[in-house]
Design a protein around this motif. Structure first.
Motif, PDB file in Angstrom:
ATOM      1  N   ARG A 296      43.804  43.705  51.528  1.00 29.48           N
ATOM      2  CA  ARG A 296      43.128  42.436  51.797  1.00 29.48           C
ATOM      3  C   ARG A 296      43.227  41.439  50.643  1.00 29.48           C
ATOM      4  NH1 ARG A 296      38.848  43.960  55.458  1.00 29.48           N
ATOM      5  NH2 ARG A 296      38.137  41.790  55.445  1.00 29.48           N
ATOM      6  N   VAL A 297      43.768  41.854  49.505  1.00 31.21           N
ATOM      7  CA  VAL A 297      43.767  40.959  48.350  1.00 31.21           C
ATOM      8  C   VAL A 297      45.110  40.257  48.196  1.00 31.21           C
ATOM      9  CG1 VAL A 297      42.088  42.457  47.193  1.00 31.21           C
ATOM     10  CG2 VAL A 297      44.516  42.650  46.621  1.00 31.21           C
ATOM     11  N   ASP A 298      45.103  39.175  47.403  1.00 29.94           N
ATOM     12  CA  ASP A 298      46.301  38.359  47.197  1.00 29.94           C
ATOM     13  C   ASP A 298      46.895  38.521  45.808  1.00 29.94           C
ATOM     14  OD1 ASP A 298      46.242  36.584  49.769  1.00 29.94           O
ATOM     15  OD2 ASP A 298      44.192  36.560  49.012  1.00 29.94           O
ATOM     16  N   ALA A 299      46.136  39.073  44.864  1.00 29.04           N
ATOM     17  CA  ALA A 299      46.628  39.314  43.504  1.00 29.04           C
ATOM     18  C   ALA A 299      45.749  40.360  42.849  1.00 29.04           C
ATOM     19  CB  ALA A 299      46.637  38.033  42.680  1.00 29.04           C
ATOM     20  N   VAL A 300      46.312  41.044  41.854  1.00 32.72           N
ATOM     21  CA  VAL A 300      45.587  42.058  41.092  1.00 32.72           C
ATOM     22  C   VAL A 300      45.731  41.748  39.614  1.00 32.72           C
ATOM     23  CG1 VAL A 300      45.525  44.504  40.429  1.00 32.72           C
ATOM     24  CG2 VAL A 300      45.842  43.874  42.828  1.00 32.72           C
ATOM     25  N   VAL A 301      44.617  41.807  38.891  1.00 32.68           N
ATOM     26  CA  VAL A 301      44.617  41.727  37.432  1.00 32.68           C
ATOM     27  C   VAL A 301      44.269  43.117  36.923  1.00 32.68           C
ATOM     28  CG1 VAL A 301      43.609  40.646  35.389  1.00 32.68           C
ATOM     29  CG2 VAL A 301      43.842  39.325  37.509  1.00 32.68           C
ATOM     30  N   CYS A 302      45.137  43.701  36.092  1.00 32.02           N
ATOM     31  CA  CYS A 302      44.889  45.083  35.661  1.00 32.02           C
ATOM     32  C   CYS A 302      45.516  45.341  34.298  1.00 32.02           C
ATOM     33  CB  CYS A 302      45.415  46.070  36.696  1.00 32.02           C
ATOM     34  SG  CYS A 302      47.222  46.176  36.781  1.00 32.02           S
ATOM     35  N   HIS A 303      45.378  46.589  33.849  1.00 31.71           N
ATOM     36  CA  HIS A 303      45.832  47.029  32.533  1.00 31.71           C
ATOM     37  C   HIS A 303      47.246  47.585  32.557  1.00 31.71           C
ATOM     38  CE1 HIS A 303      44.439  50.374  34.815  1.00 31.71           C
ATOM     39  NE2 HIS A 303      44.766  51.267  33.906  1.00 31.71           N
TER      40      HIS A 303
END
Length: 406
Positions: A296-303
């Motif tokens: 359902r998401v459009d982008a991911v911010v992660c490590h």
């Protein structure tokens, strides 16, 4: 019916991919068991019915294994090996040996960071496969650091002398089985310099259903706005507070066009969000159902943790990656080089830089297109099903390839 013993470190990101393969093998009628220093963690991730042989071993993030956050580069690698991987191998070895002798596997599936699995299996003459749950080892990151490479060779030699078969011309690197290496990625992400070989099988991510919070407020998501997921995984709570606060500021500044879900297992954002109980812009939770949420998401911010990156790209979602340590800089470089995301510096990322990176992956179509190409490659590789089939072949041949047994 064959028997498969999975030897894993007590790390979520290494157990999850193996759990999908184990479930596939069990569904095909095979015997499956585990050896791990944290049986409870295996059962939470692989199912309460999992057969787990307990082993001794250090618990990440406690005692002498707590790594000072300022350590980077070769010193961080040395710390990882000396304070975690080597003690883990030494302490797990007796338990792994007992598990092999009691369970009687046809194949041992040894995670690259659970070195006791490979060394004990080789010593006992049991065919073994490598479970490579990160692709960092498939690029020659030590090519420009010969002294570090020499030091690591000596570390591996010492482990073999203590818990494996004596070193000799036929001795294998315990990180790479001579029978089968399951690489849970594809060259489309790893890049043109990816390590190759007859025993390496690029099976793509092992993405399978797993336990997740059941109370996620799905009706909170606003289909009229883009959705961004922010997560630093489960092992970075010691260094993530500042970064998450900067993400929160960047996301609130864009509330007119996006909303965000932030995984905050340590509760570091609680004070910053106490006055927003009815927030329609940012949802902060200690845990999130990551796999269904990625649909359902459009982008991911992660490590740039390998699991999170691969799961996002499995869904064709572009990323903003801020590597912290270990294999994360390598994985982050893979994402950026493939065009599937933007890399930022974890220690220097502020709201302005993070906001610009988020805007880029949401607004510039090239990032989503590149993520889509990797998604196609990942799904074509076969994932857990392909890995299970490779393990079945290894069990059937007893450690020889069809070409060698012909």
């Amino acid at each position: 019916m064959s028997g498969f013993l999975f030897v894993v470190p007590p790390l979520t990101g290494h157990i999850n991919p193996a759990a999908g393969v184990a479930a596939e093998l069990a569904a095909r009628g095979h015997r499956v068991a585990w050896a791990c220093a944290d049986p409870g963690l295996v059962r939470r991730l692989a199912g309460e019915e999992a057969v787990v042989f307990p082993c001794d071993g250090p618990v990440p993030g406690s005692g002498e294994g707590v790594r000072p956050p300022e350590i980077r580069g070769p010193e961080a690698l040395k710390f990882l090996w000396e304070r975690f991987l080597v003690p883990l191998a030494d302490e797990m070895a007796p338990g792994v040996r007992a598990a092999v002798q009691e369970f009687g596997p046809d194949v041992v599936v040894a995670d690259q960071q659970a070195l006791a699995g490979a060394l004990v299996a080789e010593h006992l003459g049991v065919p073994w496969a490598t479970s490579a749950t990160t692709s960092a080892e498939f690029t020659d990151v030590l090519a420009g650091m010969p002294k570090v490479a020499e030091w690591l060779d000596a570390v591996l030699h010492g482990l073999r002398e203590r818990i494996g078969a004596p070193s000799g011309p036929g001795a294998a690197d315990p990180r790479f089985s001579p029978h089968l290496v399951l690489a849970f990625s594809t060259p489309e992400l790893v890049g043109p310099g990816a390590r190759t070989g007859d025993r390496i099988r690029w099976v793509g991510p092992s993405v399978a259903a797993r336990p997740a919070p059941s109370d996620f407020p799905w009706d909170w998501l606003d289909p009229a706005r883009s959705t961004v997921l922010v997560t630093l995984g489960t092992a970075n709570t010691d260094v993530g507070a500042r970064f998450l606060r900067e993400c929160l500021d960047a996301l609130r500044a864009r509330a007119d066009r996006l909303q965000a879900v932030i995984a905050d297992p340590a509760g570091v954002l609680g004070a910053a969000d106490d006055d927003r109980d009815d927030d329609k812009d940012v949802l902060i939770l200690p845990a999130v159902p990551q796999l269904p949420l990625l649909e359902r998401v459009d982008a991911v911010v992660c490590h740039a943790g390998h699991n999170t990156v691969c799961e996002a790209l499995w869904h064709g979602v572009p990323l903003v990656v801020a590597p912290i340590r270990d294999d994360q800089p390598v994985v982050a470089a893979q994402v950026a080089d493939a065009g599937a995301g933007v890399r930022v510096r974890f220690g220097r990322a502020d709201a302005a830089r993070l906001g610009a990176a988020i805007d880029a992956v949401l607004d510039e179509p090239g990032y989503r297109a590149a993520a889509g190409r990797i998604r196609t490659a990942f799904r074509a590789a076969g994932g857990a099903g392909a890995a299970a089939s490779q393990l079945e072949r290894l069990a059937a041949t007893g450690g020889t390839t069809p070409e060698e047994s012909a």
